[in-house]
Design an enzyme around this catalytic site. Structure first.
Site, PDB file in Angstrom:
ATOM      1  N   ARG A   1      73.200  11.945  38.532  1.00  0.00           N
ATOM      2  CA  ARG A   1      73.388  12.719  39.762  1.00  0.00           C
ATOM      3  C   ARG A   1      74.750  13.382  39.735  1.00  0.00           C
ATOM      4  O   ARG A   1      75.726  12.787  39.267  1.00  0.00           O
ATOM      5  CB  ARG A   1      73.281  11.809  40.991  1.00  0.00           C
ATOM      6  CG  ARG A   1      71.884  11.277  41.166  1.00  0.00           C
ATOM      7  CD  ARG A   1      71.718  10.501  42.451  1.00  0.00           C
ATOM      8  NE  ARG A   1      70.382   9.917  42.459  1.00  0.00           N
ATOM      9  CZ  ARG A   1      69.920   9.095  43.370  1.00  0.00           C
ATOM     10  NH1 ARG A   1      70.687   8.755  44.392  1.00  0.00           N
ATOM     11  NH2 ARG A   1      68.701   8.621  43.295  1.00  0.00           N
TER      12      ARG A   1
ATOM     13  N   GLN B   1      68.853   2.515  37.851  1.00  0.00           N
ATOM     14  CA  GLN B   1      68.212   2.008  39.071  1.00  0.00           C
ATOM     15  C   GLN B   1      67.288   0.841  38.774  1.00  0.00           C
ATOM     16  O   GLN B   1      66.589   0.834  37.768  1.00  0.00           O
ATOM     17  CB  GLN B   1      67.358   3.109  39.708  1.00  0.00           C
ATOM     18  CG  GLN B   1      68.097   3.990  40.683  1.00  0.00           C
ATOM     19  CD  GLN B   1      67.133   4.734  41.611  1.00  0.00           C
ATOM     20  OE1 GLN B   1      66.205   4.162  42.180  1.00  0.00           O
ATOM     21  NE2 GLN B   1      67.359   6.023  41.752  1.00  0.00           N
TER      22      GLN B   1
ATOM     23  N   ASP C   1      64.357   0.250  39.984  1.00  0.00           N
ATOM     24  CA  ASP C   1      63.454   1.067  40.793  1.00  0.00           C
ATOM     25  C   ASP C   1      62.013   0.571  40.741  1.00  0.00           C
ATOM     26  O   ASP C   1      61.603  -0.073  39.767  1.00  0.00           O
ATOM     27  CB  ASP C   1      63.504   2.509  40.240  1.00  0.00           C
ATOM     28  CG  ASP C   1      63.045   3.528  41.264  1.00  0.00           C
ATOM     29  OD1 ASP C   1      62.757   3.140  42.410  1.00  0.00           O
ATOM     30  OD2 ASP C   1      62.967   4.723  40.898  1.00  0.00           O
TER      31      ASP C   1
ATOM     32  N   HIS D   1      57.948   1.968  42.479  1.00  0.00           N
ATOM     33  CA  HIS D   1      57.149   2.729  43.436  1.00  0.00           C
ATOM     34  C   HIS D   1      55.870   1.972  43.675  1.00  0.00           C
ATOM     35  O   HIS D   1      55.173   1.613  42.719  1.00  0.00           O
ATOM     36  CB  HIS D   1      56.911   4.145  42.898  1.00  0.00           C
ATOM     37  CG  HIS D   1      58.193   4.910  42.810  1.00  0.00           C
ATOM     38  ND1 HIS D   1      58.958   4.958  41.664  1.00  0.00           N
ATOM     39  CD2 HIS D   1      58.884   5.601  43.759  1.00  0.00           C
ATOM     40  CE1 HIS D   1      60.049   5.656  41.904  1.00  0.00           C
ATOM     41  NE2 HIS D   1      60.039   6.063  43.164  1.00  0.00           N
TER      42      HIS D   1
ATOM     43  N   HIS E   1      59.035   3.693  48.007  1.00  0.00           N
ATOM     44  CA  HIS E   1      60.079   3.689  46.962  1.00  0.00           C
ATOM     45  C   HIS E   1      60.998   2.526  47.313  1.00  0.00           C
ATOM     46  O   HIS E   1      61.400   2.412  48.468  1.00  0.00           O
ATOM     47  CB  HIS E   1      60.948   4.945  47.006  1.00  0.00           C
ATOM     48  CG  HIS E   1      60.220   6.241  46.957  1.00  0.00           C
ATOM     49  ND1 HIS E   1      60.469   7.176  45.998  1.00  0.00           N
ATOM     50  CD2 HIS E   1      59.291   6.791  47.770  1.00  0.00           C
ATOM     51  CE1 HIS E   1      59.727   8.250  46.210  1.00  0.00           C
ATOM     52  NE2 HIS E   1      58.999   8.041  47.287  1.00  0.00           N
TER      53      HIS E   1
HETATM   54  C1  TSB Z   1      64.304   3.811  45.295  1.00  0.00           C
HETATM   55  N1  TSB Z   1      63.557   7.455  44.662  1.00  0.00           N
HETATM   56  C2  TSB Z   1      64.246   6.346  45.239  1.00  0.00           C
HETATM   57  C3  TSB Z   1      63.905   5.075  44.493  1.00  0.00           C
HETATM   58  O1  TSB Z   1      62.514   4.990  44.245  1.00  0.00           O
HETATM   59  C4  TSB Z   1      65.759   6.637  45.180  1.00  0.00           C
HETATM   60  O2  TSB Z   1      66.217   7.228  44.218  1.00  0.00           O
HETATM   61  N2  TSB Z   1      66.488   6.211  46.194  1.00  0.00           N
HETATM   62  S1  TSB Z   1      68.068   6.389  46.355  1.00  0.00           S
HETATM   63  O3  TSB Z   1      68.432   7.744  46.174  1.00  0.00           O
HETATM   64  O4  TSB Z   1      68.431   5.803  47.607  1.00  0.00           O
HETATM   65  O5  TSB Z   1      68.768   5.570  45.216  1.00  0.00           O
HETATM   66  C5  TSB Z   1      68.480   4.209  45.048  1.00  0.00           C
HETATM   67  C6  TSB Z   1      69.741   3.363  45.050  1.00  0.00           C
HETATM   68  O6  TSB Z   1      70.609   3.799  44.026  1.00  0.00           O
HETATM   69  C7  TSB Z   1      70.575   3.452  46.309  1.00  0.00           C
HETATM   70  O7  TSB Z   1      70.073   2.592  47.286  1.00  0.00           O
HETATM   71  C8  TSB Z   1      71.946   3.016  45.822  1.00  0.00           C
HETATM   72  O8  TSB Z   1      72.072   1.610  45.849  1.00  0.00           O
HETATM   73  C9  TSB Z   1      71.954   3.451  44.375  1.00  0.00           C
HETATM   74  N3  TSB Z   1      72.778   4.671  44.123  1.00  0.00           N
HETATM   75  C10 TSB Z   1      72.546   5.905  44.607  1.00  0.00           C
HETATM   76  N4  TSB Z   1      73.482   6.772  44.165  1.00  0.00           N
HETATM   77  C11 TSB Z   1      74.314   6.057  43.362  1.00  0.00           C
HETATM   78  C12 TSB Z   1      75.477   6.382  42.594  1.00  0.00           C
HETATM   79  N5  TSB Z   1      75.959   7.618  42.545  1.00  0.00           N
HETATM   80  N6  TSB Z   1      76.092   5.396  41.896  1.00  0.00           N
HETATM   81  C13 TSB Z   1      75.609   4.136  41.920  1.00  0.00           C
HETATM   82  N7  TSB Z   1      74.523   3.777  42.615  1.00  0.00           N
HETATM   83  C14 TSB Z   1      73.876   4.716  43.340  1.00  0.00           C
HETATM   84 ZN    ZN Z   2      61.557   6.991  44.173  1.00  0.00          ZN
END
Ligand code: TSB
Ligand code: ZN
Length: 585
Positions: A306, A324, A326, A328, A457
């Site tokens: 990101r 993540q 992660d 779904h 998610h």
């Molecule tokens: C849960 N699509 C969903 C997934 O299926 C998703 O991407 N959710 S999210 O955008 O909330 O990201 C999931 C988790 O990643 C967040 O709850 C957070 O704990 C972690 N996260 C998000 N951005 C960052 C970052 N830049 N650095 C570290 N951890 C992060």
């Molecule tokens: Zn997702």
């Protein structure tokens, strides 16, 4: 740690102190121009334009000294009210204040300013009566801050400080800040050799060192095993996807600003993926599904990328390249309640395993800037009311926050505070009616007809990165035994007399699957014992004549002074049991 904004008296005090800071800066740097100086949770700051001059933390004592001098002088703080026209005239030489005044639209606005001795500042107030009341303050740090937060604008200098009503409160707070600094995962990460960063790799892209990699291996195994027991199925998918994949999902339209730019290879366009949902949607779609197959839970420890603003990246807590935890969950609408409940249960279960107590549940909703979110009011209303019902049925204590939803739906976030006070999301559980639609997902219902599944998610550890950051801060680096990169260090009292026994013990522990290190360096015993402490190793074995003779070990637990002795075999089975059952001392 105290939140200044929650206390009215302290807010007034801190705001007044921001003016005192500005006055002192003006005395020392006559060219200074001032933008805004608000009260924040952590105290106050002032954004200052010093022209070409740059100040550093070394300059802060000098500014503090001047503040003390002005405060001692004890001038009264006087409020004056002006019309917009009068204010424009009064501050005509100050472009920053003119900017602020010009934005006050209403014709008959009364604009207030406050003066103390030779210094006047535009301000809504209120303030304390005299600068004499400002006694117990401290300037904390200085950093760069773009004018209006926009990287295209000039960089101003932001000085932070805090002010209290008495000496004890200030001292207590400064001590807490000191402790927070010690707990900062960036400091611990360096000391314990967990991760490093390098300019040649890039901002927000930490590299996990062997100690960190071991923690990560254990965390990944821990969560995967839990998920497998709950009927999750894990997959591996590529860290890139075509631009078309993200156009289909809607990320391209609604999440592009958070993504790395696309790259072109032959006649294909790719992006580094910011999320894994689109890949998992395609995996679901790869088979025909009946209602009997649902819920289907597809999990992955997946790498995402990101574009986080360079000023926002922070150690492992906010990175640009993350992993993540992660999954779904594809289910029918009737299964949403149960699935959501079991995700929340899993979150609570995991937090209990790690001993986390300080967290809160946030219901994250859509905001006013509608273009950031998928445009379908009916879908949003349905998702929000359904989520709210699930949370109420679960009896969960939660608060609501606007403009924190995912672009595809509302979510339940678990919020935690980092050592230095960042409020971040750890776990998340999100409800989504959109992606099933975009990917035209179906299952065959009881009547033999096609129906759309709902997608949940969820990320329990969030990312391994952020979770590790939080874990390090919560434990102050003294990780639980089962996660410690080195669980036991073996120290022979004398390298000459006890080395062979130490080696024997070391080999035996290693064979039993315990992560062990032998410290037979030619260093003083005290030195090696101290190092075992700074490395926060759970068990230190000290082996001398007695131990060698009796086939025993003497051990000390991290941060404890007393030594216990037992037979070597007994020690091994004790430690192994603790590791297996994840028992912490
Ligand atoms: C849960 N699509 C969903 C997934 O299926 C998703 O991407 N959710 S999210 O955008 O909330 O990201 C999931 C988790 O990643 C967040 O709850 C957070 O704990 C972690 N996260 C998000 N951005 C960052 C970052 N830049 N650095 C570290 N951890 C992060
Ligand atoms: Zn997702």
């Amino acid at each position: 740690m105290i939140n200044i904004k929650e206390h009215e008296n302290l807010s007034i005090l801190n705001h007044s102190c921001a003016h005192l800071l500005a006055q002192a800066v003006k005395h020392l740097y006559p060219q200074a121009k001032f933008w805004v100086g608000p009260v924040i949770e952590e105290g106050f700051y002032y954004d200052i334009d010093l022209g070409e001059e740059v100040i550093s933390e070394e300059d802060l004592p000098k500014i503090e000294k001047e503040m003390k001098k002005i405060a001692k002088d004890g001038k009264r703080i006087v409020r004056e009210e002006l019309t917009k026209e009068e204010a424009l005239e009064k501050f005509k030489d100050d472009p920053y204040k003119i900017d602020l005044i010009s934005r006050m639209d209403e014709e008959n606005t009364i604009i207030s300013c406050y003066s103390q001795g030779d210094f006047t500042d535009l301000c809504r107030g209120p303030h304390v009566d005299t600068v004499k009341q400002l006694k117990y303050f401290k300037l904390l740090k200085v950093s760069g801050a773009y004018f209006k937060g926009d990287a295209k604008n000039k960089m101003l200098q932001r000085i932070y400080g805090i002010c209290f009503e008495n000496e004890q409160d200030l001292e207590k707070h400064l001590q807490e800040l000191e402790e927070a600094k010690e707990r900062d995962h960036r400091k611990l990460g360096k000391e314990l050799k967990i991760f490093m960063t390098h300019d040649l790799v890039g901002k927000g892209m930490p590299m996990w060192l062997p100690n960190g990699a071991m923690i990560r291996y254990e965390l990944e195994k821990y969560i995967k095993d839990k998920e497998i027991a709950l009927d999750y199925q894990h997959v591996y998918t590529p860290s890139l996807g075509s631009v078309d994949l993200y156009k289909t999902s809607g990320h391209w339209d609604h999440y592009k600003e958070d993504m790395f730019p696309k790259m072109v290879v032959d006649d294909e366009e790719f992006v580094l993926r910011p999320m894994n949902c689109p890949h998992h949607m395609l995996i679901y779609k790869n088979d025909l599904h009946s209602y009997r197959d649902l819920p289907i839970r597809i999990g992955e420890l997946a790498h995402d990328f990101r574009y986080e603003a360079s000023g926002a990246v922070c150690g492992l807590e906010r990175v640009r390249c993350m992993c993540q935890n992660d999954a779904h969950i594809f289910c029918s609408i009737n299964q949403v309640g149960d699935e959501f409940a079991s995700v929340v249960k899993l979150i609570l279960d995991v937090y209990k395993d790690f001993g986390f107590k300080d967290y809160s549940f946030r219901l994250s909703l859509r905001g006013k800037e509608k273009e950031k979110y998928f445009d379908d009011d009916e879908m949003w209303d349905k998702a929000e009311s359904m989520l709210r019902k699930v949370l109420t049925d679960l009896g969960l204590d939660f608060y609501e926050a606007e403009d924190e939803a995912a672009f595809y739906g509302p979510k339940l976030d678990v919020q935690v505070k980092s050592a230095i006070g960042h409020d971040v999301t750890l776990s998340t559980c999100q409800l989504d009616f959109l992606l099933p639609e975009r990917f035209d997902l179906t299952y065959i219902n009881e009547e033999g007809k096609k129906e759309r599944p709902v997608v949940i998610h969820r990320a329990i550890l969030g990312t391994i990165d952020r979770f590790s950051a939080f874990l390090l801060e919560e434990t102050k680096g003294a990780l639980p035994l089962w996660l410690s990169p080195v669980q036991v260090v073996v120290i022979p009292v004398s390298s000459l007399h006890h080395e062979s026994y130490a080696k024997e013990v070391y080999e035996k522990l290693k064979k039993s699957g315990i992560r062990v290190k032998l410290d037979d360096r030619n260093e003083k015993l005290g030195y090696r014992l101290r190092e075992a402490q700074t490395q926060k190793i759970p068990y230190t074995l000290i082996l001398g004549d007695q131990e060698k003779e009796n086939n025993t070990v003497s051990y000390r637990l991290y941060s404890k002074k007393d030594t216990t002795s037992c037979l070597l075999d007994e020690f091994i089975s004790r430690v192994k049991e603790k590791i297996e059952k994840k028992i912490n001392e």
